[in-house]
Structure formats: structure tokens, C-alpha cells
Design an enzyme around this catalytic site. Structure first.
Site, PDB file in Angstrom:
ATOM      1  N   GLU A 189       0.816  -1.203   0.000  1.00  0.00           N
ATOM      2  CA  GLU A 189       0.000   0.000   0.000  1.00  0.00           C
ATOM      3  C   GLU A 189       0.852   1.256   0.000  1.00  0.00           C
ATOM      4  OE1 GLU A 189      -3.888  -1.138   2.484  1.00  0.00           O
ATOM      5  OE2 GLU A 189      -2.028  -1.475   3.516  1.00  0.00           O
ATOM      6  N   CYS A 244       3.256   8.397   1.447  1.00  0.00           N
ATOM      7  CA  CYS A 244       3.826   7.393   2.342  1.00  0.00           C
ATOM      8  C   CYS A 244       3.985   6.108   1.537  1.00  0.00           C
ATOM      9  CB  CYS A 244       2.869   7.194   3.521  1.00  0.00           C
ATOM     10  SG  CYS A 244       3.357   5.838   4.602  1.00  0.00           S
ATOM     11  N   CYS A 273       6.168  -7.192   6.991  1.00  0.00           N
ATOM     12  CA  CYS A 273       7.253  -6.724   7.866  1.00  0.00           C
ATOM     13  C   CYS A 273       7.590  -7.838   8.847  1.00  0.00           C
ATOM     14  CB  CYS A 273       6.792  -5.482   8.635  1.00  0.00           C
ATOM     15  SG  CYS A 273       8.081  -4.762   9.684  1.00  0.00           S
ATOM     16  N   CYS A 295       5.817  -5.793  15.637  1.00  0.00           N
ATOM     17  CA  CYS A 295       5.532  -4.880  16.742  1.00  0.00           C
ATOM     18  C   CYS A 295       4.080  -5.105  17.172  1.00  0.00           C
ATOM     19  CB  CYS A 295       5.760  -3.435  16.322  1.00  0.00           C
ATOM     20  SG  CYS A 295       7.467  -3.124  15.806  1.00  0.00           S
ATOM     21  N   CYS A 333       1.056  -2.780  15.782  1.00  0.00           N
ATOM     22  CA  CYS A 333       1.017  -2.449  14.357  1.00  0.00           C
ATOM     23  C   CYS A 333       0.421  -3.602  13.549  1.00  0.00           C
ATOM     24  CB  CYS A 333       2.429  -2.135  13.857  1.00  0.00           C
ATOM     25  SG  CYS A 333       2.504  -1.776  12.088  1.00  0.00           S
ATOM     26  N   SER A 374      11.649   6.017   8.493  1.00  0.00           N
ATOM     27  CA  SER A 374      11.312   5.719   9.878  1.00  0.00           C
ATOM     28  C   SER A 374      11.740   4.294  10.217  1.00  0.00           C
ATOM     29  CB  SER A 374       9.805   5.876  10.087  1.00  0.00           C
ATOM     30  OG  SER A 374       9.450   5.502  11.394  1.00  0.00           O
ATOM     31  N   CYS A 432      -1.129   5.395  10.121  1.00  0.00           N
ATOM     32  CA  CYS A 432       0.060   4.669  10.593  1.00  0.00           C
ATOM     33  C   CYS A 432      -0.358   3.401  11.315  1.00  0.00           C
ATOM     34  CB  CYS A 432       0.838   5.484  11.615  1.00  0.00           C
ATOM     35  SG  CYS A 432       1.479   7.027  11.039  1.00  0.00           S
TER      36      CYS A 432
HETATM   37  N1  SAH Z   1       9.072  -0.022  10.371  1.00  0.00           N
HETATM   38  C1  SAH Z   1       9.149   1.404  10.397  1.00  0.00           C
HETATM   39  C2  SAH Z   1       8.166   2.109   9.475  1.00  0.00           C
HETATM   40  C3  SAH Z   1       6.733   1.647   9.521  1.00  0.00           C
HETATM   41  S1  SAH Z   1       5.808   2.163  10.932  1.00  0.00           S
HETATM   42  C4  SAH Z   1       9.004   1.914  11.813  1.00  0.00           C
HETATM   43  O1  SAH Z   1       8.781   1.102  12.697  1.00  0.00           O
HETATM   44  O2  SAH Z   1       9.195   3.085  12.052  1.00  0.00           O
HETATM   45  C5  SAH Z   1       5.544   3.875  10.697  1.00  0.00           C
HETATM   46  C6  SAH Z   1       5.064   4.587  11.932  1.00  0.00           C
HETATM   47  O3  SAH Z   1       3.764   4.127  12.323  1.00  0.00           O
HETATM   48  C7  SAH Z   1       5.944   4.391  13.153  1.00  0.00           C
HETATM   49  O4  SAH Z   1       6.157   5.610  13.787  1.00  0.00           O
HETATM   50  C8  SAH Z   1       5.110   3.503  14.047  1.00  0.00           C
HETATM   51  O5  SAH Z   1       5.444   3.669  15.393  1.00  0.00           O
HETATM   52  C9  SAH Z   1       3.723   3.985  13.722  1.00  0.00           C
HETATM   53  N2  SAH Z   1       2.656   3.048  14.068  1.00  0.00           N
HETATM   54  C10 SAH Z   1       2.662   1.710  13.963  1.00  0.00           C
HETATM   55  N3  SAH Z   1       1.485   1.200  14.352  1.00  0.00           N
HETATM   56  C11 SAH Z   1       0.701   2.240  14.707  1.00  0.00           C
HETATM   57  C12 SAH Z   1      -0.642   2.371  15.150  1.00  0.00           C
HETATM   58  N4  SAH Z   1      -1.429   1.316  15.298  1.00  0.00           N
HETATM   59  N5  SAH Z   1      -1.103   3.618  15.419  1.00  0.00           N
HETATM   60  C13 SAH Z   1      -0.316   4.709  15.221  1.00  0.00           C
HETATM   61  N6  SAH Z   1       0.933   4.629  14.774  1.00  0.00           N
HETATM   62  C14 SAH Z   1       1.457   3.420  14.526  1.00  0.00           C
END
Ligand code: SAH
Length: 356
Positions: free
Chosen positions: A98, A111, A118, A122, A125, A203, A345
Site C-alpha cells: 500500500e 507514504c 514486515c 511490533c 502495528c 522511519s 500509521c
Molecule cells: N518499520 C518502520 C516504518 C513503519 S511504521 C518503523 O517502525 O518506524 C511507521 C510509523 O507508524 C511508526 O512511527 C510507528 O510507530 C507507527 N505506528 C505503527 N502502528 C501504529 C498504530 N497502530 N497507530 C499509530 N501509529 C502506529
């Protein structure tokens, strides 16, 4: 045409102008033809040799036999009430990723994804739930920018605003380092998209050795660190990668990261209700970042039914922020965009409908 010759066709999207010049040399063509072709692909955003009419017809036919320009297929577009658009894309091998387009008054932000899925898993996410399918190529990253611009403004049309890029879509960009850096270089070429590296933000969840590699690069995108926790105990739970690269090592790498004169390193802090949003944790965050020239983006958590968290309420976010402010740590509260179409995000999971 047999599938054999098909396979030998060279993909031109993702090549730097130098590489394109080399390729044109192999075809016995003059270097300025490479420049014309590079401009056509990136500035006019044309994918078919047939329509690059400033090239002679014979050359276009030769190119057709030996090369392709693949613009990724758009499967679906979802439009948010705030103007954000989420693009569901289908890559050459059928994988889905996406991109998200976010218009603002004076600039557009796109973006883009850097991996299909991935591997970092996490806990807060959605992309982590999919797992890693594969790395994306530089061409697939550049293609996202080109096709999104074409969808929004149309092919050939000159862009009315600057474009900023954030590598915050699917994937961990620092786990696909070489292709990501190549995409940054290709996007930066003045005769193409001309998106300067300082307008590209990468990021990372904290792949420490790659942060040191990035620090050594001559042209660097801006760096943002997904922090979201102020101590190892909590961060280990939210980010499994933290067990490999704990906060002490991550912060040390950040402290050594070269910054411009007035530049600050961005730390993203996703506000999770009752998990990381207390006054005590705000003070802990201030201490953690005291040795770094930092600014903090406070991001309300974007929910999904599969995720076990909720966003901190706004008065808690402002309460948290006031502690950072009092300590002299600059911070910004980010407005979520495209939540209603699963484009915000952490919501990117190649959903085929607007929202779950
Ligand atoms: N792998 C990279 C880029 C993808 S995540 C990273 O971890 O930075 C991009 C951003 O989205 C990061 O700042 C992450 O903390 C945020 N993010 C992930 N899940 C989220 C969620 N459910 N709500 C808000 N931000 C989120």
C-alpha cells in the site's frame, strides 16, 4: 515473442541515470538518449515507449524489444473524508502493498512501503501481523511515487506542489537498506522526480547497525525513530527487536547521528491508553532523550480490531506533552489521517475494504 526473450528484458524503473546511460550504451545509443528516457519515465511519468515521442521511432522499437518500464498496478483506491487516499497495489508477482497520499495546503506527502509485510511483529502495528513476504526493489518503491502522482494529477502534468516522501508504509526500511538507498538516490535526481533527500523521511523501529551505516552516507534521508516506550521492559514487549538492540544502544546510535545545524532527530511516540502515557513515563522519556538533539511526535494510536490497544484520550496526550514542554523537549501532536479507510500509521495490512 517467446517467454525467453521476455525474461531478458531489462526493467528500467529503479535505474539511476548513470545506469540507464550504461544500458543505452549497450544498445549502441548516445548518452543524451538516456537523459531523455530518464526524464520521460520520472518527470513525465510515462510507462510506454510508444508515447515517448521525443525518441525516434526506431529507437522506441528497439527499446520495446529489450526493456520494460513497469508501473505497479493499482488494484483499488480508497478516499478518506480528510482527503487522504489509500492505494492498494499489486506487484508483478501478485504481492500486495500500500501507499498513502496525503494532500496538504502547500505540499503533498506520499507514504510508501519498503517491504511486502514486515518481520518485526511490533505488538501495536497491523503490518506485523502479516509477517515478511519479501523485500521490495528500488523500482517498486519509485513506482509507488510515480503512479500515485499520475492518479492524482494525471500523466505528464506538471506538479502544482512539492512532494515529500515518508518511508512509513509497510515494512522496515533499514532491513532493506541497499534498495531503499537506491530509491532515495533515484528520486533525488534533478532531471527526474527531483525529490531532495531532505524531503524524504525514513522511519525505523531501531536497527542499530544500519543507523551507523546511514550516518556514513553522503546523501542521507531524514531519520525518524519509532520509540513509543521509555524503558526496555515496556519496549521489549511492544517491539521484539528491542531485545536485540536495547534502548541504551539505540540512543547511543542516535546521539552519534550527524545532524544539520538546526536539525533535530524525530522520535515517534504512539500514545497507547494506560500503557505508555503516564506522567512518570513522560519524565522517563525526557531523561532518556536528554543527551540527543530530539523532537517528539506524539501519535494517537490508530486502532484495529486485531490490535490489543486503544489510543490515549486527547487530554492525556496534552497532559503528557506539557511535561515534555516544561522540560524543554519540543513535541508535536500528530493528527491521524485516513483512519476511516485504514490508511493511518500502523493500519496498513492490504485490506480490500475501506475499514474492517
Ligand atoms: N518499520 C518502520 C516504518 C513503519 S511504521 C518503523 O517502525 O518506524 C511507521 C510509523 O507508524 C511508526 O512511527 C510507528 O510507530 C507507527 N505506528 C505503527 N502502528 C501504529 C498504530 N497502530 N497507530 C499509530 N501509529 C502506529
Amino acid at each position: 515473442m517467446t517467454s525467453d526473450t521476455q525474461q531478458q528484458k531489462r526493467e528500467l524503473l529503479g535505474l539511476t541515470q548513470d545506469e540507464l546511460r550504461e544500458f543505452m550504451g549497450e544498445l549502441g545509443e548516445k548518452p543524451y538518449r538516456a537523459r531523455q528516457l530518464f526524464q520521460a519515465i520520472h518527470r513525465r511519468r510515462i510507462a510506454s515507449f510508444d508515447r515517448i515521442t521525443d525518441l525516434p521511432k526506431t529507437l522506441r522499437r528497439i527499446l520495446d524489444q529489450h526493456a520494460v518500464i513497469t508501473f505497479t498496478e493499482i488494484e483499488n483506491v480508497f478516499l478518506s473524508s480528510d482527503g487522504t487516499r489509500r492505494f492498494l497495489l499489486k506487484l508483478g508477482d501478485g504481492s500486495e502493498v500500500e501507499s498513502v497520499f496525503m494532500p496538504e495546503q502547500r505540499r503533498d506527502t506520499i507514504c510508501i512501503s519498503s517491504q511486502v509485510g514486515c518481520p518485526l511483529a511490533c505488538d501495536f502495528c497491523m503490518t506485523g501481523i502479516i509477517g515478511l513476504k519479501r523485500n521490495m526493489t528500488a523500482g517498486e518503491m519509485v513506482s509507488q511515487v510515480v503512479i500515485v502522482l499520475n492518479q492524482v494529477y494525471g500523466e505528464v502534468v506538471e506538479l502544482p506542489k512539492r512532494t515529500n516522501i515518508v518511508m512509513m508504509g509497510m515494512g522496515e526500511p533499514l532491513l532493506n537498506y541497499d534498495e531503499v538507498m537506491k530509491a532515495v538516490r533515484v528520486m533525488a535526481e534533478p532531471e527526474g522526480l527531483a525529490i531532495a533527500p531532505r524531503r524524504v523521511t525514513l522511519s525505523t523501529a531501531g536497527i542499530v547497525p544500519r543507523i551507523y551505516d546511514l550516518a556514513k552516507e553522503e546523501v542521507r534521508p531524514r531519520l525518524a525513530i519509532s520509540l513509543t516506550a521509555s524503558n526496555d521492559e515496556l519496549r521489549n514487549k511492544l517491539f521484539p527487536i528491542n531485545r536485540k538492540y536495547p534502548l541504551s544502544e539505540l540512543i547511543e546510535a542516535c546521539r552519534k547521528y550527524p545532524l544539520g545545524d538546526r536539525e533535530r532527530l524525530t522520535f515517534e511516540y504512539v500514545m497507547l491508553d494506560g500503557v505508555n502515557d503516564s506522567d512518570r513515563q513522560a519524565r522517563e522519556l525526557v531523561r532518556l532523550l536528554s543527551s540527543v538533539r530530539a523532537k517528539v511526535n506524539l501519535i494517537p494510536h490508530n486502532p484495529a480490531p486485531e490490535l490489543p490497544y486503544g489510543s490515549s484520550p486527547m487530554d492525556r496526550i496534552t497532559g503528557f506533552q506539557s511535561i515534555l514542554t516544561a522540560a524543554g523537549l519540543p513535541s508535536f501532536i500528530r493528527r491521524p489521517r485516513g483512519q476511516d479507510i485504514s490508511a493511518a500509521c500502523g493500519q496498513l495490512a492490504a485490506r480490500h475494504q475501506a475499514a474492517p
